[in-house]
Design a protein around this motif. Sequence first.
Motif, PDB file in Angstrom:
ATOM      1  N   PHE A   1       0.833  -1.201   0.000  1.00 40.22           N
ATOM      2  CA  PHE A   1       0.000   0.000   0.000  1.00 40.22           C
ATOM      3  C   PHE A   1       0.868   1.252   0.000  1.00 40.22           C
ATOM      4  N   ILE A   2       1.916   1.241   0.807  1.00 35.10           N
ATOM      5  CA  ILE A   2       2.816   2.395   0.861  1.00 35.10           C
ATOM      6  C   ILE A   2       3.511   2.578  -0.490  1.00 35.10           C
ATOM      7  N   ARG A   3       3.944   1.477  -1.098  1.00 35.19           N
ATOM      8  CA  ARG A   3       4.621   1.551  -2.395  1.00 35.19           C
ATOM      9  C   ARG A   3       3.662   1.993  -3.496  1.00 35.19           C
ATOM     10  N   VAL A   4       2.435   1.506  -3.439  1.00 36.87           N
ATOM     11  CA  VAL A   4       1.452   1.778  -4.479  1.00 36.87           C
ATOM     12  C   VAL A   4       0.826   3.166  -4.321  1.00 36.87           C
ATOM     13  N   GLU A   5       0.819   3.681  -3.098  1.00 37.43           N
ATOM     14  CA  GLU A   5       0.152   4.955  -2.815  1.00 37.43           C
ATOM     15  C   GLU A   5       0.686   6.082  -3.706  1.00 37.43           C
ATOM     16  N   ASP A   6       2.003   6.160  -3.880  1.00 33.26           N
ATOM     17  CA  ASP A   6       2.583   7.208  -4.717  1.00 33.26           C
ATOM     18  C   ASP A   6       2.146   7.061  -6.172  1.00 33.26           C
ATOM     19  N   ASP A   7       2.169   5.836  -6.695  1.00 34.65           N
ATOM     20  CA  ASP A   7       1.726   5.602  -8.070  1.00 34.65           C
ATOM     21  C   ASP A   7       0.253   5.956  -8.232  1.00 34.65           C
ATOM     22  N   PHE A   8      -0.552   5.571  -7.243  1.00 34.37           N
ATOM     23  CA  PHE A   8      -1.985   5.833  -7.288  1.00 34.37           C
ATOM     24  C   PHE A   8      -2.260   7.334  -7.306  1.00 34.37           C
ATOM     25  N   LEU A   9      -1.577   8.087  -6.439  1.00 36.12           N
ATOM     26  CA  LEU A   9      -1.779   9.534  -6.383  1.00 36.12           C
ATOM     27  C   LEU A   9      -1.300  10.210  -7.667  1.00 36.12           C
ATOM     28  N   ALA A  10      -0.212   9.722  -8.250  1.00 37.98           N
ATOM     29  CA  ALA A  10       0.285  10.281  -9.507  1.00 37.98           C
ATOM     30  C   ALA A  10      -0.723  10.035 -10.634  1.00 37.98           C
ATOM     31  N   ASN A  11      -1.282   8.832 -10.704  1.00 37.21           N
ATOM     32  CA  ASN A  11      -2.292   8.528 -11.724  1.00 37.21           C
ATOM     33  C   ASN A  11      -3.542   9.369 -11.528  1.00 37.21           C
ATOM     34  N   LYS A  12      -3.925   9.596 -10.295  1.00 37.62           N
ATOM     35  CA  LYS A  12      -5.116  10.393  -9.990  1.00 37.62           C
ATOM     36  C   LYS A  12      -4.915  11.839 -10.458  1.00 37.62           C
ATOM     37  N   GLU A  13      -3.738  12.403 -10.192  1.00 35.94           N
ATOM     38  CA  GLU A  13      -3.445  13.770 -10.636  1.00 35.94           C
ATOM     39  C   GLU A  13      -3.430  13.860 -12.152  1.00 35.94           C
ATOM     40  N   ARG A  14      -2.866  12.847 -12.817  1.00 35.36           N
ATOM     41  CA  ARG A  14      -2.816  12.837 -14.269  1.00 35.36           C
ATOM     42  C   ARG A  14      -4.220  12.800 -14.862  1.00 35.36           C
ATOM     43  N   ASP A  15      -5.094  11.986 -14.271  1.00 38.25           N
ATOM     44  CA  ASP A  15      -6.473  11.896 -14.745  1.00 38.25           C
ATOM     45  C   ASP A  15      -7.219  13.218 -14.564  1.00 38.25           C
ATOM     46  N   GLU A  16      -6.961  13.899 -13.448  1.00 38.51           N
ATOM     47  CA  GLU A  16      -7.612  15.181 -13.210  1.00 38.51           C
ATOM     48  C   GLU A  16      -7.137  16.237 -14.206  1.00 38.51           C
ATOM     49  N   ASN A  17      -5.857  16.192 -14.558  1.00 41.05           N
ATOM     50  CA  ASN A  17      -5.312  17.161 -15.516  1.00 41.05           C
ATOM     51  C   ASN A  17      -5.852  16.951 -16.921  1.00 41.05           C
ATOM     52  N   GLU A  18      -6.180  15.701 -17.272  1.00 37.85           N
ATOM     53  CA  GLU A  18      -6.715  15.417 -18.600  1.00 37.85           C
ATOM     54  C   GLU A  18      -8.114  15.970 -18.782  1.00 37.85           C
ATOM     55  N   GLU A  19      -8.862  16.089 -17.681  1.00 42.66           N
ATOM     56  CA  GLU A  19     -10.240  16.570 -17.767  1.00 42.66           C
ATOM     57  C   GLU A  19     -10.291  18.019 -17.878  1.00 42.66           C
TER      58      GLU A  19
END
Length: 103
Positions: free
Chosen positions: A85-103
């Motif tokens: 979870f700790i390792r994945v959390e950074d990737d998850f947050l980065a993907n979330k920010e990228r998705d928000e920027n695309e919209e």
Amino acid sequence: MKPRKVPLRKCVACQQMMPKKELIRVVKTPQDEVQIDLTGKKSGRGAYLCGKLACFKLAHKSKALDRALKQAVHADIYQQLAQDFIRVEDDFLANKERDENEE
């Protein structure tokens, strides 16, 4: 054209309804392994958690994952999930920010 319906899921720890893409899926595979599924496409019974470490700790304390996955989750699996979870959390947050920027 009608706007697309956004699928909602509930975090098993904090009980908040959120869009599916904003949650992390924990899955119990048919081989009875408990894993984190970032793609959301692995087969098995799934439970959703917010992308926050606090929600993971709350799910561990209240045994919410045990109830959602309909299987007792052992302490060593929780430790492995915490590391994942700790390792994945950074990737998850980065993907979330990228998705928000695309919209």
